[in-house]
Design an enzyme around this catalytic site. Structure first.
Site, mmCIF file in Angstrom:
data_model
loop_
_atom_site.group_PDB
_atom_site.id
_atom_site.type_symbol
_atom_site.label_atom_id
_atom_site.label_comp_id
_atom_site.label_asym_id
_atom_site.label_seq_id
_atom_site.Cartn_x
_atom_site.Cartn_y
_atom_site.Cartn_z
ATOM 1 C CG ASP A 95 -30.798 -16.006 21.323
ATOM 2 O OD1 ASP A 95 -30.327 -15.310 20.404
ATOM 3 O OD2 ASP A 95 -32.240 -16.146 21.408
ATOM 4 C CG HIS A 112 -34.453 -16.750 19.242
ATOM 5 N ND1 HIS A 112 -34.398 -15.304 19.232
ATOM 6 C CD2 HIS A 112 -35.745 -16.983 19.078
ATOM 7 C CE1 HIS A 112 -35.399 -14.884 18.925
ATOM 8 N NE2 HIS A 112 -36.414 -15.759 18.909
#
Ligand code: 3MF
Ligand code: MG
Length: 364
Positions: A54, A51
């Site tokens: 992330d 993501h």
């Protein structure tokens, strides 16, 4: 096809999780991104699904230069471990401005936030050396149908996809359909919807799809047939293998855990159609059980990977000639029994089992 597909595997950092669910708190302590990256190669994984946050935590609070710096660090951490980023996905469903969805929100300001966010995701993706953006359209749907104009919502999703394709001429978008959760109904629930959107876009060649096993099951569909449909359109860019025990909460169980035969058929369709030969990853999207202790935080990943590889062996050792004969004889009872015997490792000669077929013996 003569040469065997050298399968490569991926998972996302969120797949090493702390066990929280809607009714209870975390039961394991978190690991840092770097600790997680250290596990990839030992577990047999090369690809990292990301993501955007992330890669860059709290990205909404950071200036572009700070985002670029953090992204470079993660890019270096990948290179140091011989890992590659498979894709980056905008995590649009967490932000206060996406409560009513992003691209399909009824608020123009929220839609603008969502567009700005996906364009930033593209920048992040390019910095970690991938052209691939996954769109899981989490909140692009409704709890009640009257809340949004569905026709307009599809247009808005398409316009966003087009804006992304125009923003970066090399970016590839993979749509990951899911029918429900967190919404009552999502606007792109199946692979058919996703592929229709791809064809409708300004550059269909750059829009493909990612199929998650559990998402197909939640739509009441067969994951291997969904994969075959995408393969027939040359649109299967990645998969999220996992399992799901019927129409319950989204379980993300280990691959094959609920329905080994369905898992076999997914592997069969992938293997027989040469999936992976152009470098496509066998991606997992699995969660370890809440009951698992800290030390078992990655067991579901290595187990799912091993199950996939065992099933590849099952596909490669499946008697295709016998299959051909049974299909020709229209003896699907015998075919069914043979699949089960093959999966159970029961030999033809076992004293427990009746002869496979009447049709082949001329009695049918
Ligand atoms: C939800 C999902 C998502 C996506 C991920 C990557 C959190 O059911 O499957 O996992 O796979 O966001 O796009
Ligand atoms: Mg997924």
């Amino acid at each position: 096809m003569s040469e065997l597909t050298p399968y490569r595997f991926s998972f996302g950092p969120w797949n090493i999780s702390e066990g929280a669910d809607p009714f209870g708190p975390e039961v394991r302590s978190p690991y840092s991104l770097i600790e997680k990256l250290d596990w990839y190669a030992p577990l047999g994984f090369e690809g990292v699904q990301f993501h955007d946050d992330d890669v860059v935590e709290n990205l909404d609070q950071l200036r572009p230069a700070q985002i670029a710096e953090r992204t470079k660090q993660v890019g270096q951490a990948l290179a140091d471990r011989s890992l590659v980023a498979e894709f980056v996905a905008p995590r649009l469903w967490f932000h206060p401005q996406t409560i009513d969805g992003g691209f399909t929100s009824n608020s123009a300001a929220d839609r603008q936030y969502a567009l700005d966010r996906v364009l930033r995701t593209i920048d992040i993706a390019r910095e970690v050396n991938t052209q691939n953006i996954v769109l899981w359209l989490a909140r692009e749907g409704t709890y009640i149908r009257e809340a949004k104009n569905a026709r307009l919502a599809y247009e808005r999703i398409l316009n966003t996809i087009n804006a992304m394709l125009e923003y970066d001429k090399e970016v590839h978008i993979w749509i990951e359909p899911k029918p429900n959760e967190p919404m009552d109904h999502a606007y792109v629930p199946t692979i058919g919807h996703a592929i229709a959107l791809a064809y409708q876009s300004v550059d269909p060649e750059r829009v493909g799809d990612l199929i998650e096993t559990a998402h197909a099951i939640l739509a009441g569909l067969d994951p291997s047939d969904e994969m075959a449909f995408a393969l027939a359109h040359d649109k299967l860019c990645s998969v999220h293998l996992n399992d799901q025990n019927g129409l319950k909460y989204d379980q993300d169980k280990a691959f094959g855990s609920s329905n080994l035969r369905s898992a076999f058929n997914q592997v069969r369709v992938l293997e027989e159609n040469g999936y992976g030969r152009r470098g496509e990853f066998v991606g997992l999207d699995v969660k370890v059980m809440r009951t698992q202790k800290q030390s078992g935080s990655t067991a579901h990943l290595s187990n799912s990977r091993a199950t996939f590889l065992h099933l590849v062996e099952k596909v490669r050792t499946w008697d295709k000639e016998l299959e051909r004969q049974l299909v020709e004889a229209r003896d699907y009872e015998a075919l069914d029994a043979q699949v089960l015997r093959h999966l159970m490792g029961v030999s033809h000669a076992s004293s427990q089992t009746p002869p496979l077929t009447t049709a082949l013996q001329g009695e049918g």
